[in-house]
Design a protein around this motif. Structure first.
Motif: not given
Length: 223
Positions: A53-65
């Motif tokens: 998810s961090r490598l794919l395009p995503h909204a800023a700070n919106m990751t599952p970490v």
């Protein structure tokens, strides 16, 4: 008399299994190797998902970490659980590239602290974890990392007004993280609840089956 005795045996076994399920889901006590293997499998799966998810395009700070850090804090009975989210960050940052060291350290330290927040929520209810966990962790991350950005970069004046500007401009990023933490925490904890419920029901049926010997029940259980 024999029928009543058998009924009491079944009732006692059912009550014991239900009690085990309460401990299993609410207080995160894992007594069987199969249960622990299920937990480790899900943690590995969630970590892989967070990495991708961090490598794919995503909204800023919106990751599952953040959700991953909360999950291992709640369910992984190990002092080194914080290494899971930090490992995801380290490997993905090696791919994406680093940034200012003080800011980077604040990010890593914040996710390690979020794992501790998860540990503090171990004996709380599912609803409390879903509400308090994401809100507390995203707010902590917002305060710590944006203070580091203000202190370690030349982007803001080194006074109170500059600090407030740093926090104000970061509110959209905090909002994204809060939404992501709520969504991914619900996803991770919900998947784990489904797995544990399925395992409980399967084990309950095995334990209450009079046609199976002890050895046969154990062979069926570990499949």
């Amino acid at each position: 008399m024999e029928i009543c005795s058998a009924a009491r045996t079944v009732k006692t076994a059912r009550s014991a299994r239900i009690a085990d399920f309460t401990v299993f889901t609410d207080f995160t006590v894992f007594t069987s190797m199969h249960s622990r293997s299920t937990l480790f499998f899900l943690i590995a799966l969630f970590a892989l998902f967070a990495f991708v998810s961090r490598l794919l395009p995503h909204a800023a700070n919106m990751t599952p970490v953040g959700a991953l850090a909360l999950f291992v804090g709640v369910y992984l009975q190990r002092r080194w659980g914080w290494l899971v989210p930090l490992g995801v960050l380290l490997v993905s940052d090696a791919w994406l590239g680093g940034y200012e060291l003080p800011v980077m350290l604040s990010v890593y330290g914040s996710f390690a602290a979020i794992t501790v927040i998860g540990t503090l929520l171990q004996r709380s209810s599912f609803t409390t974890r879903m509400l308090v966990g994401p809100l507390t962790s995203s707010a902590f991350f917002f305060i710590v990392t944006n203070f580091a950005v203000w202190a370690a970069t030349p982007w803001y004046a080194k006074n109170f007004a500059g600090l407030m500007t740093s926090y104000t401009l970061a509110i959209p990023f905090w909002r994204n993280m809060l939404v992501g933490d709520i969504l991914y925490t619900t996803l991770f904890f919900g998947i784990f609840a489904l797995f544990t419920r399925y395992e409980f029901i399967k084990n309950l049926r095995i334990d209450l089956s009079p046609a199976l010997s002890y050895e046969e029940r154990e062979r069926v259980r570990v499949r």
